[in-house]
Design an enzyme around this catalytic site. Sequence first.
Site, short mmCIF file in Angstrom:
data_model
loop_
_atom_site.label_atom_id
_atom_site.label_comp_id
_atom_site.label_asym_id
_atom_site.label_seq_id
_atom_site.Cartn_x
_atom_site.Cartn_y
_atom_site.Cartn_z
N LEU A 78 20.50 -9.75 0.06
CA LEU A 78 20.22 -9.13 -1.24
C LEU A 78 21.44 -8.31 -1.64
O LEU A 78 21.89 -7.43 -0.88
CB LEU A 78 19.00 -8.20 -1.10
N PHE B 98 0.83 -1.21 0.00
CA PHE B 98 0.00 0.00 0.00
C PHE B 98 0.87 1.27 0.00
O PHE B 98 0.90 2.03 -0.98
CB PHE B 98 -0.95 -0.09 1.20
N LYS C 298 10.58 -12.49 11.68
CA LYS C 298 11.75 -12.70 10.81
C LYS C 298 11.87 -11.56 9.80
O LYS C 298 12.98 -11.08 9.54
CB LYS C 298 11.61 -14.02 10.04
N THR C 299 10.76 -11.16 9.24
CA THR C 299 10.81 -10.09 8.23
C THR C 299 11.34 -8.80 8.86
O THR C 299 12.22 -8.14 8.29
CB THR C 299 9.40 -9.86 7.62
N GLN D 123 27.73 1.74 15.82
CA GLN D 123 28.87 0.83 15.66
C GLN D 123 29.54 0.94 14.29
O GLN D 123 30.76 0.86 14.20
CB GLN D 123 28.34 -0.61 15.84
N TYR E 68 4.76 -8.22 15.73
CA TYR E 68 4.91 -6.97 14.96
C TYR E 68 5.58 -5.90 15.81
O TYR E 68 6.61 -5.32 15.42
CB TYR E 68 3.52 -6.51 14.53
N ALA F 175 10.81 2.08 7.95
CA ALA F 175 9.40 2.35 8.21
C ALA F 175 9.05 1.69 9.53
O ALA F 175 8.64 0.53 9.57
CB ALA F 175 8.54 1.80 7.08
N LEU G 260 10.54 -0.90 3.77
CA LEU G 260 9.11 -0.94 4.14
C LEU G 260 8.56 -2.36 4.22
O LEU G 260 7.40 -2.56 4.57
CB LEU G 260 8.29 -0.17 3.08
N LYS H 1 25.45 -0.92 4.71
CA LYS H 1 26.82 -0.85 5.26
C LYS H 1 27.85 -1.10 4.15
O LYS H 1 28.84 -0.38 4.05
CB LYS H 1 26.95 -1.88 6.38
P1 NAD Z 1 1.46 -3.61 3.14
O1 NAD Z 1 1.19 -4.93 3.74
O2 NAD Z 1 0.53 -3.11 2.07
O3 NAD Z 1 2.92 -3.55 2.53
C1 NAD Z 1 3.99 -4.32 3.01
C2 NAD Z 1 4.73 -4.89 1.80
O4 NAD Z 1 5.85 -5.67 2.26
C3 NAD Z 1 3.84 -5.83 0.97
O5 NAD Z 1 3.97 -5.49 -0.40
C4 NAD Z 1 4.42 -7.22 1.26
O6 NAD Z 1 4.23 -8.13 0.20
C5 NAD Z 1 5.87 -6.88 1.51
N1 NAD Z 1 6.57 -7.89 2.31
C6 NAD Z 1 6.15 -8.48 3.47
N2 NAD Z 1 7.07 -9.35 3.91
C7 NAD Z 1 8.11 -9.31 3.02
C8 NAD Z 1 9.34 -9.98 2.92
N3 NAD Z 1 9.72 -10.87 3.85
N4 NAD Z 1 10.15 -9.70 1.87
C9 NAD Z 1 9.78 -8.80 0.92
N5 NAD Z 1 8.61 -8.13 0.97
C10 NAD Z 1 7.79 -8.38 2.00
O7 NAD Z 1 1.56 -2.56 4.33
P2 NAD Z 1 1.75 -0.97 4.32
O8 NAD Z 1 0.61 -0.41 5.04
O9 NAD Z 1 2.07 -0.49 2.98
O10 NAD Z 1 3.03 -0.84 5.26
C11 NAD Z 1 4.32 -0.55 4.76
C12 NAD Z 1 5.27 -0.36 5.92
O11 NAD Z 1 4.84 0.74 6.72
C13 NAD Z 1 5.38 -1.56 6.84
O12 NAD Z 1 6.71 -1.74 7.23
C14 NAD Z 1 4.53 -1.18 8.02
O13 NAD Z 1 4.96 -1.81 9.19
C15 NAD Z 1 4.72 0.33 8.06
N6 NAD Z 1 3.59 0.99 8.72
C16 NAD Z 1 2.36 1.11 8.09
C17 NAD Z 1 1.31 1.72 8.76
C18 NAD Z 1 -0.04 1.90 8.10
O14 NAD Z 1 -0.95 2.45 8.74
N7 NAD Z 1 -0.25 1.51 6.87
C19 NAD Z 1 1.48 2.20 10.07
C20 NAD Z 1 2.71 2.02 10.67
C21 NAD Z 1 3.76 1.43 9.99
N1 UDP Z 2 24.04 -8.45 3.32
C1 UDP Z 2 23.22 -8.33 2.22
N2 UDP Z 2 23.66 -7.57 1.16
C2 UDP Z 2 24.86 -6.93 1.15
C3 UDP Z 2 25.68 -7.06 2.30
C4 UDP Z 2 25.23 -7.82 3.37
O1 UDP Z 2 22.13 -8.88 2.18
O2 UDP Z 2 25.16 -6.27 0.17
C5 UDP Z 2 23.59 -9.27 4.45
C6 UDP Z 2 24.58 -10.35 4.81
O3 UDP Z 2 24.09 -11.56 4.32
C7 UDP Z 2 24.64 -10.32 6.31
C8 UDP Z 2 23.79 -9.15 6.75
O4 UDP Z 2 23.49 -8.40 5.58
O5 UDP Z 2 24.04 -11.48 6.84
C9 UDP Z 2 24.49 -8.25 7.74
O6 UDP Z 2 25.67 -7.76 7.15
P1 UDP Z 2 26.88 -7.29 8.06
O7 UDP Z 2 27.96 -6.83 7.13
O8 UDP Z 2 26.42 -6.33 9.06
O9 UDP Z 2 27.25 -8.59 8.86
P2 UDP Z 2 28.16 -9.84 8.56
O10 UDP Z 2 28.22 -10.02 7.07
O11 UDP Z 2 29.44 -9.48 9.16
O12 UDP Z 2 27.43 -10.92 9.25
#
Ligand code: NAD
Ligand code: UDP
Length: 321
Positions: A65, A15, A93-94, A164, A147, A116, A75, A107
Amino acid sequence: MIASKRILITGGAGFIGSHLCERLLKDGHEVLCVDNFFTGRRQNIAHLLDEKRFELLRHDVTFPLYVEVDQIYNLACPASPVHYQFDPVQTTKTSVMGAINMLGLAKRLRKPILQASTSEVYGDPTVHPQVESYWGNVNPIGPRSCYDEGKRCAETLFFDYHRQHKLEIKVIRIFNTYGPRMHPQDGRVVSNFIVQALRGEDITLYGDGLQTRSFCYVDDLASGLVKMMATPSEVTGPINLGNPVEFTMRQLAERILALTDSKSKIVHRPLPQDDPKQRQPNINVAKKILEWEPTVQLEQGLQSTIHYFDNLLRGHQHPIS
Ligand code: NAD
Ligand code: UDP
Ligand code: UDP
């Protein structure tokens, strides 16, 4: 004329992300949109796919990445309670692993990164309106914790990479935001009430409906994010972005019923656990440092959101393009 930059937006098909992609392309930049489509949708960015300066990459930010860009907006994260509680482990995790990977990327590149973050870091707040210096009142083991705590840990990581590794960080705490391209089934209050009103279904008001929120229109929010990224390197935040106009959920329901001219009835449903009772941003810092404040009135913002959902429900392909 702003110099063109290569900008990564994670969660760019969501969004808020899709509006930010649009805004940065309009400003003349190249945009790399990274999304795993968990809650985002291709149709949110379908109208951008023909643009040469726009690139879409399906990728999950919990994995590393390696790309070359000049700025990063992080975001990626499901944002509505229904979506982030669907797979809570993946939500944490995300937030946490996504932050580590994007910080690692920033970095290596030595480029600025914006996070965000959210008003949820304040939990069910005991300080009202919420100021950035307030540490919050968050349940660490409840249904919202994946969350809230995920986002809090991401903030911790941002500030530790800053201290750091001298990384340039920008942390924004977003308050409730609404507008076109909200997911119609994300369970958030604005989308729920509008869809229910347009379909003539019951409006589901949780609890007594006296809990409050303050809603910011998505265009205003996107401007605030861009302004934050443009600040000098010493500006790290956290900075609240949101609209301080606060009202009850009952008032919101009544406003939407009036604007849609709907005959839907308001019905009460149980209040979800840990639902914050009140929320209103104090935006003095944003006003001072970013010279930002919301410009779109609720009525106007609701009208364009209603227009979007009306087209969507009628089956139009690109409701706002
Ligand atoms: P949204 O769910 O529409 O957008 C989130 C996007 O992240 C989606 O496109 C989803 O597919 C993607 N995504 C989720 N997990 C992922 C992953 N592991 N790897 C790659 N992409 C991933 O929500 P939004 O409302 O657009 O929110 C965007 C950001 O703003 C979020 O970080 C949210 O926490 C933050 N935020 C939003 C609000 C709000 O009111 N909308 C309020 C506070 C914070
Ligand atoms: N990382 C990434 N893209 C980059 C550089 C790093 O996704 O271009 C990831 C990498 O896999 C690592 C994490 O970012 O797990 C944290 O990176 P950092 O250099 O802080 O830590 P380190 O590599 O020393 O664990
Ligand atoms: N809410 C409601 N009916 C709905 C959806 C939500 O009354 O159909 C209430 C919810 O209990 C909360 C407020 O509206 O008090 C905002 O909910 P939302 O999920 O949009 O966001 P958040 O709770 O994360 O602020």
